[in-house]
Design an enzyme around this catalytic site. Structure first.
Site, PDB file in Angstrom:
ATOM      1  N   ALA A  35       3.602   4.209   7.657  1.00 53.90           N
ATOM      2  CA  ALA A  35       2.743   5.390   7.718  1.00 53.90           C
ATOM      3  C   ALA A  35       2.623   5.907   9.144  1.00 53.90           C
ATOM      4  O   ALA A  35       2.688   7.122   9.392  1.00 53.90           O
ATOM      5  CB  ALA A  35       1.363   5.067   7.148  1.00 53.90           C
ATOM      6  N   ARG A  38       6.610   6.804  10.488  1.00 51.28           N
ATOM      7  CA  ARG A  38       7.459   7.725   9.740  1.00 51.28           C
ATOM      8  C   ARG A  38       6.664   8.805   9.007  1.00 51.28           C
ATOM      9  O   ARG A  38       6.996   9.988   9.096  1.00 51.28           O
ATOM     10  CB  ARG A  38       8.314   6.945   8.730  1.00 51.28           C
ATOM     11  CG  ARG A  38       9.293   5.966   9.376  1.00 51.28           C
ATOM     12  CD  ARG A  38      10.292   6.671  10.315  1.00 51.28           C
ATOM     13  NE  ARG A  38      10.901   7.822   9.678  1.00 51.28           N
ATOM     14  CZ  ARG A  38      11.878   7.776   8.776  1.00 51.28           C
ATOM     15  NH1 ARG A  38      12.384   6.611   8.416  1.00 51.28           N
ATOM     16  NH2 ARG A  38      12.381   8.874   8.246  1.00 51.28           N
ATOM     17  N   TYR A  77     -11.890   1.726   3.348  1.00 48.16           N
ATOM     18  CA  TYR A  77     -11.516   1.802   1.937  1.00 48.16           C
ATOM     19  C   TYR A  77     -12.725   1.974   1.032  1.00 48.16           C
ATOM     20  O   TYR A  77     -12.655   2.697   0.025  1.00 48.16           O
ATOM     21  CB  TYR A  77     -10.716   0.557   1.549  1.00 48.16           C
ATOM     22  CG  TYR A  77      -9.361   0.484   2.221  1.00 48.16           C
ATOM     23  CD1 TYR A  77      -8.364   1.396   1.906  1.00 48.16           C
ATOM     24  CD2 TYR A  77      -9.089  -0.493   3.174  1.00 48.16           C
ATOM     25  CE1 TYR A  77      -7.128   1.338   2.517  1.00 48.16           C
ATOM     26  CE2 TYR A  77      -7.853  -0.559   3.794  1.00 48.16           C
ATOM     27  CZ  TYR A  77      -6.873   0.360   3.467  1.00 48.16           C
ATOM     28  OH  TYR A  77      -5.649   0.315   4.077  1.00 48.16           O
ATOM     29  N   HIS A 101      -1.768  -0.252  -5.082  1.00 47.97           N
ATOM     30  CA  HIS A 101      -1.483   1.163  -5.327  1.00 47.97           C
ATOM     31  C   HIS A 101      -2.381   1.731  -6.418  1.00 47.97           C
ATOM     32  O   HIS A 101      -2.939   2.827  -6.281  1.00 47.97           O
ATOM     33  CB  HIS A 101      -0.023   1.350  -5.733  1.00 47.97           C
ATOM     34  CG  HIS A 101       0.934   1.196  -4.608  1.00 47.97           C
ATOM     35  ND1 HIS A 101       2.303   1.275  -4.782  1.00 47.97           N
ATOM     36  CD2 HIS A 101       0.749   0.969  -3.279  1.00 47.97           C
ATOM     37  CE1 HIS A 101       2.907   1.098  -3.619  1.00 47.97           C
ATOM     38  NE2 HIS A 101       1.974   0.902  -2.701  1.00 47.97           N
ATOM     39  N   LYS A 119       6.608   3.724  -3.647  1.00 46.00           N
ATOM     40  CA  LYS A 119       7.225   2.923  -4.692  1.00 46.00           C
ATOM     41  C   LYS A 119       7.245   1.456  -4.262  1.00 46.00           C
ATOM     42  O   LYS A 119       7.183   1.184  -3.053  1.00 46.00           O
ATOM     43  CB  LYS A 119       8.649   3.418  -4.991  1.00 46.00           C
ATOM     44  CG  LYS A 119       9.679   3.139  -3.899  1.00 46.00           C
ATOM     45  CD  LYS A 119       9.591   4.087  -2.787  1.00 46.00           C
ATOM     46  CE  LYS A 119      10.575   3.829  -1.682  1.00 46.00           C
ATOM     47  NZ  LYS A 119      10.227   4.533  -0.462  1.00 46.00           N
ATOM     48  N   ASP A 203      11.465  -4.300  -3.049  1.00 46.88           N
ATOM     49  CA  ASP A 203      11.341  -3.566  -1.789  1.00 46.88           C
ATOM     50  C   ASP A 203      12.605  -2.774  -1.443  1.00 46.88           C
ATOM     51  O   ASP A 203      12.515  -1.661  -0.914  1.00 46.88           O
ATOM     52  CB  ASP A 203      11.025  -4.544  -0.658  1.00 46.88           C
ATOM     53  CG  ASP A 203      10.407  -3.855   0.543  1.00 46.88           C
ATOM     54  OD1 ASP A 203       9.306  -3.289   0.402  1.00 46.88           O
ATOM     55  OD2 ASP A 203      11.020  -3.877   1.618  1.00 46.88           O
TER      56      ASP A 203
END
Length: 356
Positions: A35, A38, A77, A101, A119, A203
């Site tokens: 995060a 990129r 969070y 997720h 993903k 992954d």
């Protein structure tokens, strides 16, 4: 379609059918390495999204990142789940460990926010389907972050396949390896099966898996897989995986992935009348290097690299702004998890597993 026409305006955004104004305000949920390095730069460089909120377990430590990218709000969070500052963002990008997720995607959807989720969509089919159902019930868009589907060389390859440039695809060869411990420590969540849902297959192997499904435009009917781990940091997950997919068109895809091999990625499609080879498709910044053989003709295109992360966020923003359903949607993420679960079952039982 003449073969040479495939290389005209190669990096065109064929998904952008109209000009739109405005941006989608994003809350970035989880600001780990990807995060930070990129996603945030890709959003800043793009046209249709902007970051307005960072969600992290350590808000104080994230202040510098917020200042660097001109983000006004940093929350934890619990505050995100409670809906704090919900009026300051329109959508979320979920970049937390895989097993979380669902928690954050569902919270976002219940707050009426669109969702772009990394993903795999979750760690099980059942949990992924819960995300899909919640987003549908709340009328928000859900996109699984398959950035290669927005990347020009892959989109041009799909056009070539659809137009019969190489005849009927018979074989697909895909491979992705990344020496994980050269970039992170053994404590990484990617080596924790409870958080990751698997190892190299989940992954890395998901890249050739999803890209093959996308290029062929159909679903696998069976899978056979083997996994291997040497122990140590990789004791609890698959360090290496090899899997073969069968499709209703009689095409087969042979794919490998590894957490502990020299960095490499490759994709080749072989048809009844030619083949297509893409150089380094899964590495993050695709070099736009593609070779196509069609009958007696051979053509090669090499262009400037395209940041597929920027393309992904611009595509997502465009879909939200135009009320268009994203192509890599929640069902796409669920389909991959069906194949992943079957692959792990195959590796455990030593049997070929049929897929519905």
């Amino acid at each position: 379609m003449a073969l040479e026409d495939a290389f005209d305006d190669f990096t065109r955004r064929d998904w952008a059918e109209t000009t739109v104004d405005g941006t989608v305000r994003l809350a970035i949920v989880g600001i780990g390495g990807f995060a930070r390095n990129r996603a945030l730069p890709g959003i800043a460089a793009g046209e249709y999204c902007e970051t307005t909120v960072l969600v992290t377990g350590s808000p104080d430590r994230a202040r510098t990142i917020a200042e660097e990218f001109d983000v006004n709000h940093v929350i934890d969070y619990d505050a995100f789940r409670a809906g704090d500052h919900a009026e300051t963002y329109d959508a979320v990008y979920v970049a937390t460990p895989n097993a979380t997720h669902g928690e954050y995607a569902i919270a976002a959807a219940e707050h009426g926010k669109h969702v772009l989720c990394e993903k795999p969509l979750e760690t099980t089919v059942e949990r992924a389907e819960e995300i899909v159902d919640t987003c549908r019930d709340n009328g928000v868009a859900l996109m699984t972050a398959y950035r290669l589907q927005t990347e020009p060389v892959v989109r041009r390859t799909r056009e070539l396949v659809q137009n019969g440039a190489i005849g009927t695809v018979v074989q697909v060869h895909g491979a992705f390896s990344h020496p994980l411990l050269e970039h992170t420590g053994p404590e990484t969540w990617r080596l924790d099966p409870d958080l990751a849902g698997g190892g190299a297959l989940v992954d890395l192997g998901v890249y050739p898996l999803n890209t093959t499904r996308y290029l062929l435009g159909c679903e696998p009917t069976a899978v056979y897989a083997t996994t291997h781990s040497s122990g140590g940091p990789f004791a609890a997950v698959d360090e290496h995986v090899a899997f073969q997919l069968e499709f209703s068109t009689d095409a087969t895809a042979s794919c490998t992935a590894s957490f502990d091999a020299h960095a490499s990625s490759q994709l080749e499609l072989v048809g009844t009348n030619g083949k297509i080879a893409i150089a380094s498709p899964f590495g993050g910044v695709v070099p736009q290097d593609i070779v196509v053989e069609s009958g007696e003709m051979r053509m090669e295109y090499t262009g400037p690299p395209v940041d597929e992360v920027r393309e992904e966020f611009d595509y997502f923003g465009y879909c939200v702004l135009t009320d268009t359903d994203p192509e890599p949607d929640g069902a796409d993420g669920v389909a991959d998890l069906h194949a992943i679960e079957a692959a792990y079952e195959s590796a455990e039982t030593g049997r070929r597993i049929d897929l519905e």
